[in-house]
Design an enzyme around this catalytic site. Structure first.
Site, PDB file in Angstrom:
ATOM      1  CG  ASP A  29      -1.894   0.877   1.278  1.00 30.23           C
ATOM      2  OD1 ASP A  29      -1.762   2.235   0.985  1.00 30.23           O
ATOM      3  OD2 ASP A  29      -2.966   0.978   1.418  1.00 30.23           O
ATOM      4  CG  HIS A  98      -8.878  -3.385  -1.478  1.00 25.65           C
ATOM      5  ND1 HIS A  98     -10.227  -3.096  -2.584  1.00 25.65           N
ATOM      6  CD2 HIS A  98      -8.591  -2.227  -0.740  1.00 25.65           C
ATOM      7  CE1 HIS A  98     -10.896  -1.511  -1.431  1.00 25.65           C
ATOM      8  NE2 HIS A  98      -9.463  -1.596  -0.494  1.00 25.65           N
TER       9      HIS A  98
END
Lengths: 137, 137
Positions: A29, A98
């Site tokens: 991320d 996700h």
């Protein structure tokens, strides 16, 4: 389709990949909560937990366990969190399924429970039974 | 073993059960974030994501999807969140693996992203690559 994660999977937008097979893709991320915070996504575009294929979902949680173990072994994490948001009202931001894996560390300062406890209610078994009756109808 | 969830599974402590089979058990959280907030747990005592059996973990995520769909159909939820905390430093409170399913609703006021964004960092691809190198070593 104009999907950020589809573009990341295809390599049209740069990412730091940490795993890939025929069905799933995992990358760090770019706005991490902690070191090693990553996302595991299906290569096929599913929007969220409501439409994802169950077998793919199982592969994703299985990889989440492996990554959590790696974070413990290689990054010195002492815990991990698994988080998914499905739906606009669940504050989902990118509409490609996700699963977040957030390695946790002593003193990492996230203090999620501060937020949690400020939102939690205290219900009786009787109150809960009414919800269960609706949920299971 | 003096485990709260083991006692709930055995019926020694009351709970509002919503699902049970040979391997897994689901019940409503007595301190819910939203209506229908529940926990899916393995009947066998595993502490967290690090020691849970992978097949049981897959069964748990599969049930989480079913419950999310039920909450949408029967409670009017418009989204759902899936959350697990593993380890004391991940703010895990009960040391028996549990996956939270939090149905979400328009205007439910949880505002998880307010907390999230106050904690997230903004890293470069180069910074992330250093983490990936460690994670994958």
């Amino acid at each position: 389709m104009d999907c950020l994660f589809c573009k990341i999977i295809k390599g049209e937008i740069p990412s730091v990949k940490i795993f890939e097979n025929e069905k799933i893709f995992a990358f760090l991320d770019v706005n991490p909560l902690t070191e090693g915070h990553c996302l595991v996504v299906p290569k096929q575009h599913y929007e969220n937990i409501f439409d994802i294929d169950k077998e793919v979902l199982k592969d994703i949680i299985s990889l989440a366990k492996d990554i959590s173990e790696n974070a413990k072994k290689n990054l010195g994490a002492t815990g991990a969190q698994i988080i998914n948001a499905s739906g606009k009202d669940a504050e989902q931001a990118v509409f490609h399924f996700h699963l977040h894996i957030v390695p946790r560390y002593l003193g990492d300062g996230l203090e999620m429970n501060k937020w949690w406890q400020s939102k939690a209610k205290n219900l009786s078994i009787e109150d809960l039974r009414k919800t269960a009756d609706k949920l299971l109808k």
